[in-house]
Scaffold this motif. Structure first.
Motif, PDB file in Angstrom:
ATOM      1  N   ARG A   2       0.372  -1.098  -0.243  1.00 50.79           N
ATOM      2  CA  ARG A   2       0.290   0.051  -0.363  1.00 50.79           C
ATOM      3  C   ARG A   2       0.777   1.172   0.462  1.00 50.79           C
ATOM      4  O   ARG A   2      -0.326   2.249  -0.236  1.00 50.79           O
ATOM      5  CB  ARG A   2      -0.785   0.038   1.272  1.00 50.79           C
ATOM      6  N   LEU A   3       2.372   1.223   0.001  1.00 52.60           N
ATOM      7  CA  LEU A   3       2.771   2.635  -0.044  1.00 52.60           C
ATOM      8  C   LEU A   3       3.855   2.766  -1.124  1.00 52.60           C
ATOM      9  O   LEU A   3       4.398   0.734  -1.545  1.00 52.60           O
ATOM     10  CB  LEU A   3       4.166   2.067   1.513  1.00 52.60           C
ATOM     11  N   PRO A   4       4.486   3.507  -1.547  1.00 47.81           N
ATOM     12  CA  PRO A   4       4.949   3.686  -3.074  1.00 47.81           C
ATOM     13  C   PRO A   4       6.751   3.302  -2.321  1.00 47.81           C
ATOM     14  O   PRO A   4       7.381   3.941  -3.125  1.00 47.81           O
ATOM     15  CB  PRO A   4       4.826   5.399  -2.731  1.00 47.81           C
ATOM     16  N   PHE A   5       6.612   1.717  -2.254  1.00 51.04           N
ATOM     17  CA  PHE A   5       8.100   1.024  -2.641  1.00 51.04           C
ATOM     18  C   PHE A   5       9.011   1.906  -3.814  1.00 51.04           C
ATOM     19  O   PHE A   5      10.450   2.359  -3.716  1.00 51.04           O
ATOM     20  CB  PHE A   5       8.257   0.075  -2.440  1.00 51.04           C
ATOM     21  N   ALA A   6       8.601   1.910  -4.937  1.00 51.09           N
ATOM     22  CA  ALA A   6       8.770   1.277  -6.459  1.00 51.09           C
ATOM     23  C   ALA A   6       9.741   3.329  -6.557  1.00 51.09           C
ATOM     24  O   ALA A   6       9.834   3.480  -7.242  1.00 51.09           O
ATOM     25  CB  ALA A   6       6.889   2.108  -7.446  1.00 51.09           C
ATOM     26  N   ARG A   7       8.487   4.473  -5.496  1.00 56.16           N
ATOM     27  CA  ARG A   7       9.670   5.690  -5.911  1.00 56.16           C
ATOM     28  C   ARG A   7      10.698   6.045  -5.323  1.00 56.16           C
ATOM     29  O   ARG A   7      11.783   6.817  -4.985  1.00 56.16           O
ATOM     30  CB  ARG A   7       8.146   6.405  -5.034  1.00 56.16           C
ATOM     31  N   LEU A   8      10.906   4.429  -4.143  1.00 52.10           N
ATOM     32  CA  LEU A   8      12.099   4.998  -3.607  1.00 52.10           C
ATOM     33  C   LEU A   8      13.798   4.829  -4.230  1.00 52.10           C
ATOM     34  O   LEU A   8      13.161   4.003  -5.152  1.00 52.10           O
ATOM     35  CB  LEU A   8      12.592   4.556  -2.238  1.00 52.10           C
TER      36      LEU A   8
END
Length: 338
Positions: free
Chosen positions: A275-281
């Motif tokens: 549910r969290l935007p890990f891909a933006r890290l």
């Protein structure tokens, strides 16, 4: 002759190698994950042996099954209460060499930047060239590896890490003797010094009430600023929000995540793993629960499963037994399930 049902796409992947390894004769039927056709439902209900990795109360009841062979190590998707009392249940391993290689690849990738060096040189940038003061990269042989969980997977990783000269620490519920493969041991109730000592931490613990959320914000607060976390166990062993916050704030150096918090409802369906935007890290490597899925794993597991079926028919002991049959062994004779 025995009747065997392979249930679902995952199980069917093992079929060819299973057939090659099976000593006895069998009638094998492949049925889809979702059972709709009457013939598939009937085969599932009447099967004497089922190979699969999902069973719950919404599915047809396998009334005659004598062996439910899980085609994986994890059996959290199997509702044992759905199975009749006479059914033995076994899982299988064989995935530890593949997962160990994945873990070592993630560790090496963090210290030896091959992909970035290639990308730079492809555009004429020689920034990693030997002799450049700012171009030094790391070595894993000078690092400390922490294994949070020391079962089949942790032990396989330790052997490979030692071949690279790494210092290896193990954290486990039961004691791990110091040996040529382990330099120190910590209990799950004494993890603070473990976290503080490690450059890399591989999580391979199963998901249990006692392990859910074990790696939390307090754990990340103890880790080194450059530490890398690699999760190949179960996603929720690492607290989802705490992991994201630690990476986003650069509280730890990096992570490689192979086991997640949410999965597609059906094979082939697109779905975010969190549910969290890990891909933006920019300090995370994300993979889709692939670390164990190799040709070697398939062959090793197929051999174990075939041997269990042969043992079941012969009334011999079963390998990796989770639950035994009421009679104490699995006996299938004549038409399977009769």
């Amino acid at each position: 002759m025995i009747d065997i049902v392979f249930h679902g796409q995952n199980a069917t992947t093992y079929l060819r190698d299973f057939q090659a390894a099976l000593a006895g004769e069998a009638r094998i039927r492949v049925v889809p994950e979702t059972l709709v056709e009457r013939a598939d439902i009937q085969a599932f209900e009447q099967a004497g042996i089922i190979v699969g990795n999902r069973l719950d109360a919404s599915m047809p009841t396998p009334r005659r099954v004598r062996l439910y062979q899980v085609c994986a190590a994890g059996y959290d998707r199997i509702d044992l209460g759905v199975l009749p009392a006479q059914a033995a249940v076994c899982n299988c391993h064989g995935h530890e060499p593949a997962i160990a290689e994945y873990a070592m690849a993630a560790i090496l990738n963090q210290r030896v930047p091959l992909a970035d060096a290639h990308a730079c040189l492809a555009r004429g940038d020689w920034r990693y060239r030997a002799g450049m003061p700012d171009a030094l990269h790391g070595e894993i042989g000078m690092a400390t590896l922490g294994l949070l969980g020391y079962g089949h997977i942790g032990q396989a990783i330790a052997r490979r890490a030692k071949a690279f000269g790494m210092r290896v620490l193990a954290a486990n519920r039961s004691a791990v003797p110091v040996s040529g493969e382990v330099d120190g041991w910590f209990g799950l109730d004494t993890l603070e010094p473990f976290y503080r000592a490690c450059d890399f931490i591989v999580v391979s613990l199963p998901l249990l009430p006692a392990t859910e959320g074990l790696v939390d914000a307090a754990a990340f607060a103890q880790m080194r600023a450059h530490a890398m976390l690699i999760n190949v166990g179960r996603g929720p062993v690492v607290d989802e929000q705490a992991l994201y916050d630690a990476l986003a704030a650069k509280r730890i150096g990096a992570a490689a995540i192979d086991t997640w918090y949410q999965y597609p409802a059906r094979p082939g369906e697109a779905a975010a793993p969190s549910r969290l935007p890990f891909a933006r890290l920019d300090n995370v490597v994300m993979t889709p629960h692939m670390s164990a899925w190799t040709d070697g794993t398939i062959k090793r597991r197929a051999r174990v499963m075939a041997a269990n079926v042969d043992a079941c028919v012969a009334g011999r002991g079963l390998a990796h037994q989770i639950r035994g049959a009421v009679s104490g062994y699995c006996q299938v004779s004549g038409t399977c399930g009769a």
